[in-house]
Design an enzyme around this catalytic site. Structure first.
Site, PDB file in Angstrom:
ATOM      1  N   GLU A  68      -2.956  -2.908  -2.662  1.00  0.00           N
ATOM      2  CA  GLU A  68      -4.121  -2.355  -1.957  1.00  0.00           C
ATOM      3  C   GLU A  68      -4.487  -0.969  -2.467  1.00  0.00           C
ATOM      4  O   GLU A  68      -3.685  -0.039  -2.406  1.00  0.00           O
ATOM      5  CB  GLU A  68      -3.817  -2.295  -0.452  1.00  0.00           C
ATOM      6  CG  GLU A  68      -4.967  -1.747   0.386  1.00  0.00           C
ATOM      7  CD  GLU A  68      -4.631  -1.666   1.877  1.00  0.00           C
ATOM      8  OE1 GLU A  68      -3.469  -1.940   2.260  1.00  0.00           O
ATOM      9  OE2 GLU A  68      -5.540  -1.311   2.656  1.00  0.00           O
TER      10      GLU A  68
ATOM     11  N   ASP B  71     -12.319   6.580   6.231  1.00  0.00           N
ATOM     12  CA  ASP B  71     -11.446   5.449   6.522  1.00  0.00           C
ATOM     13  C   ASP B  71     -10.859   5.580   7.926  1.00  0.00           C
ATOM     14  O   ASP B  71      -9.665   5.761   8.105  1.00  0.00           O
ATOM     15  CB  ASP B  71     -10.322   5.429   5.458  1.00  0.00           C
ATOM     16  CG  ASP B  71      -9.392   4.244   5.619  1.00  0.00           C
ATOM     17  OD1 ASP B  71      -9.832   3.216   6.153  1.00  0.00           O
ATOM     18  OD2 ASP B  71      -8.225   4.357   5.194  1.00  0.00           O
TER      19      ASP B  71
ATOM     20  N   ASP C  56      -7.392  -4.657   9.680  1.00  0.00           N
ATOM     21  CA  ASP C  56      -6.700  -3.365   9.614  1.00  0.00           C
ATOM     22  C   ASP C  56      -7.512  -2.310  10.356  1.00  0.00           C
ATOM     23  O   ASP C  56      -8.449  -1.744   9.803  1.00  0.00           O
ATOM     24  CB  ASP C  56      -6.491  -2.966   8.139  1.00  0.00           C
ATOM     25  CG  ASP C  56      -5.632  -1.701   8.012  1.00  0.00           C
ATOM     26  OD1 ASP C  56      -5.130  -1.219   9.055  1.00  0.00           O
ATOM     27  OD2 ASP C  56      -5.462  -1.212   6.877  1.00  0.00           O
TER      28      ASP C  56
ATOM     29  N   ASP D 137     -10.684   3.476  10.456  1.00  0.00           N
ATOM     30  CA  ASP D 137     -10.012   2.322  11.043  1.00  0.00           C
ATOM     31  C   ASP D 137     -10.441   2.021  12.472  1.00  0.00           C
ATOM     32  O   ASP D 137      -9.605   1.810  13.355  1.00  0.00           O
ATOM     33  CB  ASP D 137      -8.485   2.488  10.959  1.00  0.00           C
ATOM     34  CG  ASP D 137      -7.981   2.361   9.531  1.00  0.00           C
ATOM     35  OD1 ASP D 137      -8.072   1.262   8.980  1.00  0.00           O
ATOM     36  OD2 ASP D 137      -7.503   3.370   8.963  1.00  0.00           O
TER      37      ASP D 137
ATOM     38  N   ASP E 288      -9.699  -3.280   1.223  1.00  0.00           N
ATOM     39  CA  ASP E 288      -9.820  -2.742   2.579  1.00  0.00           C
ATOM     40  C   ASP E 288     -11.212  -2.145   2.714  1.00  0.00           C
ATOM     41  O   ASP E 288     -11.627  -1.334   1.886  1.00  0.00           O
ATOM     42  CB  ASP E 288      -8.733  -1.681   2.798  1.00  0.00           C
ATOM     43  CG  ASP E 288      -8.722  -1.117   4.220  1.00  0.00           C
ATOM     44  OD1 ASP E 288      -9.788  -0.694   4.702  1.00  0.00           O
ATOM     45  OD2 ASP E 288      -7.639  -1.071   4.839  1.00  0.00           O
TER      46      ASP E 288
ATOM     47  N   LYS F 268      -7.066   2.553  -2.664  1.00  0.00           N
ATOM     48  CA  LYS F 268      -7.725   3.432  -1.694  1.00  0.00           C
ATOM     49  C   LYS F 268      -8.454   4.517  -2.466  1.00  0.00           C
ATOM     50  O   LYS F 268      -8.039   4.908  -3.562  1.00  0.00           O
ATOM     51  CB  LYS F 268      -6.659   4.029  -0.778  1.00  0.00           C
ATOM     52  CG  LYS F 268      -7.189   4.801   0.413  1.00  0.00           C
ATOM     53  CD  LYS F 268      -6.094   4.905   1.475  1.00  0.00           C
ATOM     54  CE  LYS F 268      -6.463   5.863   2.587  1.00  0.00           C
ATOM     55  NZ  LYS F 268      -5.549   5.798   3.713  1.00  0.00           N
TER      56      LYS F 268
ATOM     57  N   TRP G 287       0.863  -1.179   0.000  1.00  0.00           N
ATOM     58  CA  TRP G 287       0.000   0.000   0.000  1.00  0.00           C
ATOM     59  C   TRP G 287       0.904   1.235   0.000  1.00  0.00           C
ATOM     60  O   TRP G 287       1.865   1.304   0.763  1.00  0.00           O
ATOM     61  CB  TRP G 287      -0.925   0.053   1.224  1.00  0.00           C
ATOM     62  CG  TRP G 287      -1.658   1.359   1.260  1.00  0.00           C
ATOM     63  CD1 TRP G 287      -2.704   1.726   0.470  1.00  0.00           C
ATOM     64  CD2 TRP G 287      -1.346   2.505   2.084  1.00  0.00           C
ATOM     65  NE1 TRP G 287      -3.070   3.030   0.748  1.00  0.00           N
ATOM     66  CE2 TRP G 287      -2.260   3.527   1.724  1.00  0.00           C
ATOM     67  CE3 TRP G 287      -0.393   2.763   3.074  1.00  0.00           C
ATOM     68  CZ2 TRP G 287      -2.242   4.784   2.332  1.00  0.00           C
ATOM     69  CZ3 TRP G 287      -0.377   4.011   3.672  1.00  0.00           C
ATOM     70  CH2 TRP G 287      -1.299   5.010   3.303  1.00  0.00           C
TER      71      TRP G 287
ATOM     72  N   HIS H 219     -11.744   1.588   2.290  1.00  0.00           N
ATOM     73  CA  HIS H 219     -11.126   2.254   1.143  1.00  0.00           C
ATOM     74  C   HIS H 219     -12.054   2.491  -0.045  1.00  0.00           C
ATOM     75  O   HIS H 219     -11.607   2.647  -1.172  1.00  0.00           O
ATOM     76  CB  HIS H 219      -9.886   1.473   0.688  1.00  0.00           C
ATOM     77  CG  HIS H 219      -8.748   1.615   1.654  1.00  0.00           C
ATOM     78  ND1 HIS H 219      -7.458   1.260   1.353  1.00  0.00           N
ATOM     79  CD2 HIS H 219      -8.705   2.107   2.913  1.00  0.00           C
ATOM     80  CE1 HIS H 219      -6.672   1.501   2.393  1.00  0.00           C
ATOM     81  NE2 HIS H 219      -7.423   2.002   3.354  1.00  0.00           N
TER      82      HIS H 219
ATOM     83  N   HIS I 108      -8.623  -6.547   4.013  1.00  0.00           N
ATOM     84  CA  HIS I 108      -8.333  -5.781   5.215  1.00  0.00           C
ATOM     85  C   HIS I 108      -9.682  -5.468   5.835  1.00  0.00           C
ATOM     86  O   HIS I 108     -10.372  -4.540   5.399  1.00  0.00           O
ATOM     87  CB  HIS I 108      -7.580  -4.481   4.879  1.00  0.00           C
ATOM     88  CG  HIS I 108      -6.094  -4.657   4.873  1.00  0.00           C
ATOM     89  ND1 HIS I 108      -5.212  -3.612   4.741  1.00  0.00           N
ATOM     90  CD2 HIS I 108      -5.333  -5.774   5.028  1.00  0.00           C
ATOM     91  CE1 HIS I 108      -3.978  -4.079   4.789  1.00  0.00           C
ATOM     92  NE2 HIS I 108      -4.017  -5.374   4.953  1.00  0.00           N
TER      93      HIS I 108
HETATM   94  C1  RNT Z   1      -3.869   2.599   4.755  1.00  0.00           C
HETATM   95  C2  RNT Z   1      -4.007   1.154   4.438  1.00  0.00           C
HETATM   96  C3  RNT Z   1      -2.899   0.269   4.935  1.00  0.00           C
HETATM   97  C4  RNT Z   1      -2.437   0.597   6.324  1.00  0.00           C
HETATM   98  C5  RNT Z   1      -1.453  -0.397   6.906  1.00  0.00           C
HETATM   99  C6  RNT Z   1      -0.763   0.129   8.108  1.00  0.00           C
HETATM  100  O1  RNT Z   1      -4.984   3.314   4.466  1.00  0.00           O
HETATM  101  O2  RNT Z   1      -5.228   0.663   4.885  1.00  0.00           O
HETATM  102  O3  RNT Z   1      -3.273  -1.054   4.824  1.00  0.00           O
HETATM  103  O4  RNT Z   1      -3.498   0.749   7.209  1.00  0.00           O
HETATM  104  O5  RNT Z   1      -0.602  -0.842   5.939  1.00  0.00           O
HETATM  105 ZN    ZN Z   2      -5.554  -1.482   4.755  1.00  0.00          ZN
END
Ligand code: RNT
Ligand code: ZN
Length: 413
Positions: A221, A289, A321, A291, A254, A223, A180, A257, A281
């Site tokens: 990955e 996003d 994640d 998290d 993810d 986003k 990523w 994302h 993720h």
């Molecule tokens: C960032 C991505 C990525 C990170 C990690 C730490 O937006 O989601 O995967 O969260 O690699």
């Molecule tokens: Zn991620």
């Protein structure tokens, strides 16, 4: 347990074999991400800068400050998670007295992780760290217009793959290696294509060396946007989906994302038609996003259901994640991984063919009745049995154990 037997019979009435579901669940590894344990800080001696828009917020006591502390915390978490799992390391979590820059990392800097992982029976996954560094301060890395900066990150990517492949060889299972990059523009760019061409060329260079599938699988990955890169993300979904299909890589989806109304669960089947393997993720975006720690909510449940209904479990790697620094970090891990497992268990306990037949026969009334009546089945009893069989606490006794551990680590400075 007696209550399990009662519940087992209830599921049997629906044609569901609970023992088979428990067995299947015990074979699904979840890749627990190292970065929830220390707020995505890492262990580099001289950190250039933070950034990439993925900083954790909060200051709850007990953050792991050293590799030993992180290992201790992760071991504790794994002890409270039923089944055998994986640990997902980022390159900035190296464990060495040396001070290599990102383009100088080597297997030896990570050897202690392999030894620890072997000793507790978990496999390792890996990620190059292409953020939080002076060479990512422009929010451009592999797509930077400056060749010197691109080359720096290309070297980091190559070394990360070598290290990951060695992990895979040592542990006897492929190390899933996820790329990523934070690359993007705060304001509207005028040459998106040039940036994407540079990203593509850099990735091609990183993946030039062929490594054994048995040791490593590369994932990319995408986003939608991040803080500071609102106008354009170079590695968009279209970019990486195309790249992965053409270059036989895994796509990492993810859950934070995409646009909030898009569903990652809905994407799985489509992507699975084009790619052999997928990486997830699992995350919880709140308005963006953000998290957050994953809950046992509809989104996670829908993902689990797609994996089971589409028979995608054997070719999907499930990684988590999220990072929340306002709560106990070990609790965040334990709750998150267990929620993923609970979602999978509920999906495994569905009368799969009956549901699929109802839909195939256009009997949508039956499908609705089934999905809604099934919600009343005693899933908790089956989950408790899973914990019991794996010698893990649940309910009040779990809360007590997690609390005691948090009290222990809270004294850390
Ligand atoms: C960032 C991505 C990525 C990170 C990690 C730490 O937006 O989601 O995967 O969260 O690699
Ligand atoms: Zn991620």
């Amino acid at each position: 347990m007696q209550s399990y037997d009662v519940a087992k019979n209830q599921f049997a009435d629906w044609g569901v074999d609970t023992d088979a579901a428990l067995k299947a669940l015990s074979h699904i590894p979840i890749s627990m991400h190292c970065w929830q344990g220390d707020d995505v800080v890492g262990f580099e001696k001289a950190t250039g800068s933070s950034g990439g828009g993925i900083q954790a917020t909060g200051n709850h006591p007990g953050r792991a400050r050293t590799p030993d502390e992180l290992r201790e915390d992760a071991s504790f978490a794994f002890n409270n998670i039923p089944g055998s799992h994986r640990f997902n390391l980022h390159a900035m979590y190296l464990d060495t007295q040396a001070t290599p820059d990102r383009d100088e990392i080597e297997y030896d800097h990570f050897k202690s992780w392999v030894e620890w992982a072997k000793s507790i029976g978990v496999g390792l996954d890996f990620n190059p760290t292409m953020f939080a560094h002076r060479n990512s301060d422009d929010n451009l890395t592999l797509s930077h217009p400056d060749k010197g900066i691109r080359d720096f990150w290309i070297e980091h990517g190559k070394r990360s793959r070598e290290i990951a492949a060695r992990f895979g060889k040592e542990q006897g299972s492929a190390c899933i290696t996820n790329f990523w990059v934070p690359d993007g523009y705060k304001d509207v760019p005028v040459d998106r294509l040039a940036a994407r061409q540079r990203l593509e060329n850099s990735l091609d260079s990183i993946f030039e060396v062929e490594l054994e599938d048995a040791h490593i699988r590369d994932a990319v990955e995408s986003k939608l946007f991040g803080i500071g890169v609102e106008a354009c993300t170079v590695g968009s979904h279209e970019f990486y989906l195309g790249y992965a299909i053409r270059n036989k890589k895994l796509v990492c989806l993810d859950m934070g994302h995409f646009h909030p109304t898009e569903s990652v669960a809905d994407k799985l089947s489509s992507v699975s038609l084009q790619l052999d393997e997928l990486l997830l993720h699992v995350s919880r975006p709140m308005r963006w996003d953000s998290d957050h720690v994953i809950l046992l909510n509809d989104d996670v449940q829908a993902v689990a259901q797609e994996l089971v209904m589409g028979d995608l479990l054997k070719r999907t790697h499930i990684g988590l994640d999220f990072f929340d620094a306002t709560i106990s970090r070990t609790t965040a891990w334990v709750v998150g991984v267990r929620n993923m497992q609970k979602a999978l268990l509920r999906a495994l306990l569905l009368p799969k063919s009956e549901l699929q037949n109802a839909e195939a026969n256009l009997d949508f009334t039956k499908r609705l009745l089934l999905t809604e009546e099934l919600k009343d089945l005693p899933y908790a009893e089956i989950w408790n049995e899973f914990c019991y069989r794996h010698d893990c606490a649940h309910g009040r006794s779990l809360i007590k154990d997690l609390g005691a551990y948090q009290t222990k680590v809270a004294v850390r400075g």
